[in-house]
Enzyme design. Sequence first.
Site, PDB file in Angstrom:
ATOM      1  N   GLU A 275       0.829  -1.220   0.000  1.00 57.18           N
ATOM      2  CA  GLU A 275       0.000   0.000   0.000  1.00 57.18           C
ATOM      3  C   GLU A 275       0.859   1.264   0.000  1.00 57.18           C
ATOM      4  O   GLU A 275       1.254   1.756   1.043  1.00 57.18           O
ATOM      5  CB  GLU A 275      -0.942   0.014   1.223  1.00 57.18           C
ATOM      6  CG  GLU A 275      -1.816   1.278   1.265  1.00 57.18           C
ATOM      7  CD  GLU A 275      -2.769   1.332   2.459  1.00 57.18           C
ATOM      8  OE1 GLU A 275      -2.750   0.413   3.293  1.00 57.18           O
ATOM      9  OE2 GLU A 275      -3.522   2.314   2.545  1.00 57.18           O
TER      10      GLU A 275
ATOM     11  N   LYS B 276      -2.467  -1.985  -3.157  1.00 65.21           N
ATOM     12  CA  LYS B 276      -3.513  -1.116  -2.577  1.00 65.21           C
ATOM     13  C   LYS B 276      -3.095   0.341  -2.767  1.00 65.21           C
ATOM     14  O   LYS B 276      -2.462   0.933  -1.893  1.00 65.21           O
ATOM     15  CB  LYS B 276      -3.705  -1.447  -1.098  1.00 65.21           C
ATOM     16  CG  LYS B 276      -4.704  -0.552  -0.383  1.00 65.21           C
ATOM     17  CD  LYS B 276      -5.099  -1.084   0.984  1.00 65.21           C
ATOM     18  CE  LYS B 276      -5.978  -0.091   1.715  1.00 65.21           C
ATOM     19  NZ  LYS B 276      -6.594  -0.631   2.920  1.00 65.21           N
TER      20      LYS B 276
ATOM     21  N   SER C 203      -9.677   4.325   0.222  1.00 61.34           N
ATOM     22  CA  SER C 203     -10.619   5.414  -0.068  1.00 61.34           C
ATOM     23  C   SER C 203     -10.015   6.786   0.233  1.00 61.34           C
ATOM     24  O   SER C 203     -10.445   7.780  -0.366  1.00 61.34           O
ATOM     25  CB  SER C 203     -11.946   5.217   0.654  1.00 61.34           C
ATOM     26  OG  SER C 203     -11.790   5.051   2.033  1.00 61.34           O
TER      27      SER C 203
ATOM     28  N   ARG D 154     -12.433   4.016   5.786  1.00 63.44           N
ATOM     29  CA  ARG D 154     -13.466   4.996   6.134  1.00 63.44           C
ATOM     30  C   ARG D 154     -14.703   4.895   5.259  1.00 63.44           C
ATOM     31  O   ARG D 154     -15.830   5.014   5.753  1.00 63.44           O
ATOM     32  CB  ARG D 154     -12.867   6.415   6.036  1.00 63.44           C
ATOM     33  CG  ARG D 154     -11.979   6.745   7.189  1.00 63.44           C
ATOM     34  CD  ARG D 154     -11.095   7.933   6.910  1.00 63.44           C
ATOM     35  NE  ARG D 154     -10.007   7.588   5.995  1.00 63.44           N
ATOM     36  CZ  ARG D 154      -9.071   8.442   5.587  1.00 63.44           C
ATOM     37  NH1 ARG D 154      -9.119   9.696   5.992  1.00 63.44           N
ATOM     38  NH2 ARG D 154      -8.108   8.050   4.779  1.00 63.44           N
TER      39      ARG D 154
HETATM   40  C1  5MM Z   1      -8.087   1.522   8.474  1.00 62.50           C
HETATM   41  O1  5MM Z   1      -6.991   2.410   8.642  1.00 62.50           O
HETATM   42  C2  5MM Z   1      -5.702   1.877   8.325  1.00 62.50           C
HETATM   43  C3  5MM Z   1      -4.711   2.103   9.424  1.00 62.50           C
HETATM   44  O2  5MM Z   1      -4.483   3.464   9.595  1.00 62.50           O
HETATM   45  P1  5MM Z   1      -3.471   4.009  10.754  1.00 62.50           P
HETATM   46  O3  5MM Z   1      -2.221   3.231  10.656  1.00 62.50           O
HETATM   47  O4  5MM Z   1      -3.308   5.453  10.378  1.00 62.50           O
HETATM   48  O5  5MM Z   1      -4.152   3.840  12.063  1.00 62.50           O
HETATM   49  C4  5MM Z   1      -5.219   2.508   7.000  1.00 62.50           C
HETATM   50  O6  5MM Z   1      -3.953   2.035   6.621  1.00 62.50           O
HETATM   51  C5  5MM Z   1      -6.218   2.131   5.951  1.00 62.50           C
HETATM   52  O7  5MM Z   1      -6.191   0.739   5.754  1.00 62.50           O
HETATM   53  C6  5MM Z   1      -5.927   2.777   4.616  1.00 62.50           C
HETATM   54  O8  5MM Z   1      -5.554   4.116   4.757  1.00 62.50           O
HETATM   55  C7  5MM Z   1      -7.207   2.699   3.807  1.00 62.50           C
HETATM   56  O9  5MM Z   1      -8.225   3.311   4.544  1.00 62.50           O
HETATM   57  P2  5MM Z   1      -9.105   4.454   3.870  1.00 62.50           P
HETATM   58  O10 5MM Z   1      -9.908   5.033   4.995  1.00 62.50           O
HETATM   59  O11 5MM Z   1      -8.130   5.425   3.266  1.00 62.50           O
HETATM   60  O12 5MM Z   1      -9.929   3.708   2.855  1.00 62.50           O
END
Ligand code: 5MM
Length: 336
Positions: free
Chosen positions: A173, A215, A257, A289
């Site tokens: 990712e 990702k 997202s 999110r």
């Molecule tokens: C779900 O949040 C994941 C972990 O975030 P932190 O390490 O900041 O706590 C994050 O990696 C998430 O999997 C990705 O950003 C994708 O989430 P979104 O909200 O961007 O779809």
Amino acid sequence: MHRETARTMVAPGKGILAMDESNGTCNRRFAALGIDQTEEQRRRYRQLLVTTPGLGEHVAGAILYDETIRQTTDDGTPMPRALEDAGVLPGIKVDTGAKELAGHPGEQVTEGLDGLRERLDEYRTLGARFAKWRAVISIGDDRPSRGCVEANAHALARYAALCQEAGITPIVEPEVLMEGDHGLRTCAAVTRRVLDRVFAELRAQRVDLAGIVLKPNMVLPGCDSDERPSPAEIARATVETLGEVVPPNVPGIAFLSGGQSDLDATVRLDAMNRIFPNAPWALTFSFGRALQRTALQAWGGDPTKVEDAQRRLRHRLRVNAAAARGAYDPRMDEAA
Ligand code: 5MM
């Protein structure tokens, strides 16, 4: 083994539920809604997600956080087992977060390689079938720097190689953030440059590209840009950019997202699958999110709201699974 798991993770019409918020992120989301920021509340919330009826219908995998993979549901079932029982592969976030990159003000490098081989062994014992590592790249004056792109790409590749050695499928990712006033074309150029470097490093570390899931971010103008491209323009910019740098033997691309609205994320994924039905890779979702937002709001920490929250999660899963087939209909959201 990692190839088969990768293919399962991006099976047609299925996506991935990102529910791996670290405690800091999860607590921030709870605080915004007045929910107690305790380990027990985090467990209850994650239990709500993994026990959502029919979860496995639209979700092939769910990414857990270290705290969650060690927790159980009320009846003592370990969270990874609860997922397996629902037909969902358990995954685990293994990076230890993005930290300031020395010598590069405003830029970050993701850490967590030290001891990763041993941690992967333990996570596999706990039931993890795949893993996730997120690198964060920001756009701005002189950003991203060469040092930032190279350090993050190298770490992603070292992580992916260790995962495959352990029989765990890596989600790779590299997230180019939406913050800023840059336009769509700048995001496309930066995304291309970052992914180009990531794949160079993956090859250098002898990672089997048929056994990963990518990702990435969608290619979008920055949040403060005046540009308002249509879903079709975003879909074209995203898939054409990816087409230049992502080899066709990568089985799937599962988008994050990144702060888009729930609807934007769904409509743009749908546009990609409509315009590019024969893309070489599966194009699906690994949203955090954009899947959880309405469910978390509906729950709000109230045990009497669990079913309502699960209904909302199920709805977003259903519409995004439709988008992953290019079959989303806006009336699905109007009716909800
Ligand atoms: C779900 O949040 C994941 C972990 O975030 P932190 O390490 O900041 O706590 C994050 O990696 C998430 O999997 C990705 O950003 C994708 O989430 P979104 O909200 O961007 O779809």
